[in-house]
Design an enzyme around this catalytic site. Structure first.
Site, short mmCIF file in Angstrom:
data_model
loop_
_atom_site.label_atom_id
_atom_site.label_comp_id
_atom_site.label_asym_id
_atom_site.label_seq_id
_atom_site.Cartn_x
_atom_site.Cartn_y
_atom_site.Cartn_z
N PHE A 25 0.85 -1.19 0.00
CA PHE A 25 0.00 0.00 0.00
C PHE A 25 0.89 1.25 0.00
CE2 PHE A 25 -3.53 2.63 1.16
CZ PHE A 25 -4.69 1.87 1.01
N PHE A 60 -1.34 -3.15 8.03
CA PHE A 60 -2.03 -3.97 9.02
C PHE A 60 -1.51 -5.41 9.02
CE2 PHE A 60 -5.66 -6.20 10.92
CZ PHE A 60 -5.86 -5.41 12.05
N GLU A 61 -1.01 -5.87 7.88
CA GLU A 61 -0.54 -7.27 7.76
C GLU A 61 0.91 -7.45 8.22
OE1 GLU A 61 -2.58 -5.88 5.16
OE2 GLU A 61 -4.17 -7.00 6.16
N ALA A 83 3.54 2.79 4.89
CA ALA A 83 3.13 4.20 4.97
C ALA A 83 1.62 4.24 5.17
CB ALA A 83 3.52 4.94 3.70
N THR A 89 -9.41 8.87 4.65
CA THR A 89 -9.91 7.60 5.17
C THR A 89 -9.98 7.55 6.69
OG1 THR A 89 -9.43 5.24 5.38
CG2 THR A 89 -7.59 6.62 4.82
N HIS A 91 -10.31 4.71 8.08
CA HIS A 91 -9.66 3.43 8.31
C HIS A 91 -8.25 3.65 8.89
CE1 HIS A 91 -9.52 -0.80 7.76
NE2 HIS A 91 -8.73 -0.83 6.72
#
Ligand code: INI
Length: 156
Positions: A25, A60-61, A83, A89, A91
């Site tokens: 990402f 997150f992973e 990053a 967002t 989220h």
């Protein structure tokens, strides 16, 4: 006052095995962090053949992959690169919080240096500044911090 026992880490190392987990990402920023980390590790004495890079979808992973790498016992230290950019967002908070807490947990549960070079910024400009422009390269910094920490931990 030189009579205390001092433990500190040198900024170069021999024989260190390093794992790096990299989020895809915001790749345009994170790839610069990876280039910086690899360059600093190499210049600090880490053999490129002793570096393993694992790519994951997002920040997150990162903790899960690093937890597995730590549990393998194959690494002297680990780096997380990503990053998380707030933008529009909501989220953002969940991803940044989950990632940061997870990384701290992996480090303490496995008693292993895990360097957190996951940028958390308000906007893309701030992220770019920290990925090789105005505010340095947090990936490069992470490489140096990891070498110092492996050297400290080796003495404890
Ligand atoms: N992941 C990031 O690495 N950076 C972000 O800025 C981001 N935002 O903004 O949403 C992001 N989200 C994805 C997340 O890391 C997970 O991959 C996803 O939630 C699936 O678990």
């Amino acid at each position: 006052m030189t009579d205390y026992r001092l433990i500190e880490g040198k900024l170069s190392i021999e024989g260190a095995k390093v794992g790096i987990a990299v989020a895809r990402f915001n790749a345009f920023v994170v790839e610069s962090l990876l280039a910086g980390a690899l360059d600093t590790l190499r210049r600090g004495g880490v053999d490129v053949a002793d570096i393993t890079v694992v790519r994951v979808p997002g920040a997150f992973e990162l903790p899960l992959v690093l937890d597995k790498m730590a549990a393998s016992g194959d690494y002297d230290g680990l780096i997380a690169l990503g990053a998380v950019i707030r933008g529009s967002t909501t989220h953002y908070e969940a991803v940044a919080d989950g990632c940061n807490k997870g990384l701290a947990q992996v480090s303490l549960e496995h008693s292993l240096p895990v360097i957190n070079a996951v940028l958390t910024t308000e906007n893309i400009e701030q992220a770019i500044e920290r990925a090789g422009s105005k505010a340095g390269n947090k990936g490069s910094e992470a490489g140096g911090v990891l070498i110092e920490m492996i050297n400290v931990v080796r003495q404890l």
